[in-house]
Design an enzyme around this catalytic site. Sequence first.
Site, short mmCIF file in Angstrom:
data_model
loop_
_atom_site.label_atom_id
_atom_site.label_comp_id
_atom_site.label_asym_id
_atom_site.label_seq_id
_atom_site.Cartn_x
_atom_site.Cartn_y
_atom_site.Cartn_z
N LEU A 93 0.84 -1.20 0.00
CA LEU A 93 0.00 0.00 0.00
C LEU A 93 0.87 1.25 0.00
O LEU A 93 0.99 1.97 0.99
CB LEU A 93 -0.99 -0.05 1.15
CG LEU A 93 -1.98 -1.22 0.99
CD1 LEU A 93 -2.90 -1.34 2.18
CD2 LEU A 93 -2.79 -1.10 -0.30
N CYS A 116 -6.22 -6.60 3.83
CA CYS A 116 -4.82 -6.27 4.14
C CYS A 116 -4.47 -6.83 5.52
O CYS A 116 -5.37 -7.17 6.30
CB CYS A 116 -4.60 -4.76 4.05
SG CYS A 116 -5.65 -3.81 5.13
#
Length: 311
Positions: A74, A131
């Site tokens: 990310l 995530c």
Amino acid sequence: MSVDFSTNLGKLKLSAPVLTASGCAAAGKELDQFFDITKIGGIVTKSIMLEARSGRPTPRMAETPSGMLNSIGLQGPGIDTFIEKDLAWLQERGATTVVSIAGNNVEEFARLASKLRDHPAVAAIEINISCPNVANRGLVFACNVGSATDVVAAVRRSVTADMPLLAKLSPDVTDIVEIASAVRAAGADGVSVINTVLGMVIDQKTLRPVLGGRTGGLSGPAIRPVAVRCVYQIHAAMPDFPILGMGGIRNGKDALEFIAAGASALSVGTATFGDPSAPMRVQDELLSEIESRGFESLSEVVGIAHKVERS
Ligand SMILES: Cc1cc2nc3c(=O)[nH]c(=O)nc-3n(C[C@H](O)[C@H](O)[C@H](O)COP(=O)(O)O)c2cc1C
């Protein structure tokens, strides 16, 4: 005859059904050179975290048959810079904007959501629960009912009741319907289905993993049947729960498959790397597909695959 192409994902009303996919179009600025980004359903921005991040080690991409594997991580500027620059640009441009957020723990998700709660440019928040949960041995939030629920409930508490929330699910679970119903109970207005499928490529010369991060997310046409199956199963269990469908959509016919399986709107991701106008093109092609089959609205087609009786 003109087809009613408008749709909605719960409280999120869209004038057209195709959006970008998170991470595949940054904040839409680059795509705007190729088509008018206000003409598609909306822009889903790259998942943003609290602080700036530089992502995972290189190499971060590997080509695979009918798809690609990425381990970008990310990477991004952090929420404050994002709001100041990207969100301001999207607001000025007048694009419908869905902001994707990702946190290392439940509290970070809540803080991200509260920073967005009163911003007039935020049409909806997509909660990227696919995530790792740093507080729980790096286990992916979306792969566990408890942590998926905790994140969505914390985000719900941090925004106003009228803020549409979409939870982005991972296909790497035994029972996707279980996760979808849990996030619904926790306050999500819909689900985004699917995130990438966990994969790996070994270099045939060195016999070592190709990607710097070793594993990566598989996307593109290779995952489409998995994605369609997930959409179908969720719609079968909860026909009134909105689904933003994605995974390997390249053209209008692919898009129609997702709508028939039960998605009310779609995201186009990997196809954008080869053809930056893909979201607009797919939307136009979907309209022709629906029109040529004699339907009067997109909503008539949503979930139609479930109504087919087989003899
Ligand atoms: C390079 C790349 C970066 C991505 N980054 C994100 C991200 O930041 N957040 C997220 O929720 N999904 C991310 N995704 C997943 C996509 O949004 C999408 O769910 C997935 O790729 C399946 O759609 P596609 O086959 O059309 O790409 C990323 C995908 C790719 C290929």
